[in-house]
Design a protein around this motif. Structure first.
Motif, short mmCIF file in Angstrom:
data_model
loop_
_atom_site.label_atom_id
_atom_site.label_comp_id
_atom_site.label_asym_id
_atom_site.label_seq_id
_atom_site.Cartn_x
_atom_site.Cartn_y
_atom_site.Cartn_z
N PRO A 33 -3.38 36.95 32.10
CA PRO A 33 -3.38 37.01 30.73
C PRO A 33 -1.99 37.67 30.42
N GLY A 34 -1.20 37.20 29.37
CA GLY A 34 0.25 37.99 29.10
C GLY A 34 0.92 37.16 28.54
N GLY A 35 2.27 37.70 28.43
CA GLY A 35 3.43 36.68 27.51
C GLY A 35 4.29 37.83 27.18
N ALA A 47 1.10 44.21 26.95
CA ALA A 47 -0.09 43.89 27.71
C ALA A 47 -1.49 43.99 27.03
N ILE A 48 -1.79 44.92 26.29
CA ILE A 48 -2.99 45.08 25.56
C ILE A 48 -3.16 43.82 24.43
N ARG A 49 -2.06 43.69 23.57
CA ARG A 49 -1.85 42.54 22.64
C ARG A 49 -2.41 41.38 23.23
N GLU A 50 -1.35 40.90 24.19
CA GLU A 50 -1.41 39.56 24.93
C GLU A 50 -2.91 39.37 25.49
N GLU A 53 -5.21 38.48 22.68
CA GLU A 53 -4.89 37.19 22.04
C GLU A 53 -5.61 36.12 23.04
N GLU A 54 -5.08 36.27 24.27
CA GLU A 54 -5.54 35.32 25.16
C GLU A 54 -7.04 35.27 25.80
N THR A 55 -7.66 36.53 25.68
CA THR A 55 -9.11 36.44 26.19
C THR A 55 -10.34 36.99 25.34
N GLY A 56 -9.80 37.63 24.10
CA GLY A 56 -10.61 38.40 23.40
C GLY A 56 -11.21 39.72 23.90
N GLU A 94 -13.69 35.11 25.36
CA GLU A 94 -13.59 33.88 24.50
C GLU A 94 -12.24 33.51 24.45
N ILE A 95 -12.16 32.23 23.90
CA ILE A 95 -10.86 31.57 23.69
C ILE A 95 -10.36 31.78 22.25
N VAL A 96 -9.56 32.80 21.94
CA VAL A 96 -9.11 33.22 20.82
C VAL A 96 -8.12 32.11 20.09
N ARG A 97 -7.33 31.64 21.01
CA ARG A 97 -6.08 30.97 20.45
C ARG A 97 -6.03 29.32 21.28
N PRO A 98 -6.91 28.62 20.94
CA PRO A 98 -7.19 27.40 21.50
C PRO A 98 -6.05 26.52 21.66
#
Length: 143
Positions: A33-35, A47-50, A53-56, A94-98
């Motif tokens: 997870p990242g961006g 890192a916390i935000r990404e 956003e990506e894993t819930g 969970e998938i927050v951003r499908p």
């Protein structure tokens, strides 16, 4: 050439055998997870935000596990990749951003190395190494 900072969060199960990874839409690749780090955001904040956003999942950052960089001539970018070691502090997987993420799953460490072979030191070795590089946000300097 534009400089871009990208952060990843390395989350490992209690047994040290699996790494949490996300399957990205568009490129159809698995990564940690990242961006990209946004303007006015620290590396740790990104890192916390990404990860959220990506894993819930909510995470606490435990230090830097690896630093990579690469020059992408077609994109005219010099990218620095900072991989943080993290622990899950809450949330629900969970998938927050499908539209961005197709799957979130615990992947065997050996398979993770095949999916993300960019580390000079293999992910399995990074996982087994307990030490990390200290990270400290010094804040905004006025002088």
């Amino acid at each position: 050439m534009r400089r871009v900072d990208v952060v990843y969060t390395l989350l490992v199960n209690e047994e040290g055998t699996k790494i949490l990874m996300v399957k990205n839409s568009g490129r159809d690749t698995w990564t940690l997870p990242g961006g990209a780090v946004e303007q006015n955001e620290t590396l740790e904040m990104a890192a916390i935000r990404e990860t959220k956003e990506e894993t819930g999942l909510d995470v606490e950052i435990q230090g830097v596990a690896a630093v990579n960089e690469g020059v992408f001539t077609e994109l005219k970018q010099h990218v620095v990749f900072i991989t943080f070691r993290g622990i899950i502090a809450g949330g629900r997987m969970e998938i927050v951003r499908p539209d961005e993420i197709l799957a979130v799953d615990w992947i065997d460490v050996e398979q993770a190395d095949e999916l993300m072979p960019f580390y000079k030191e293999k992910l399995k070795d990074i996982v087994r190494r307990d030490a990390e590089v200290a990270y400290y946000d010094e804040g905004v300097m006025t002088k």
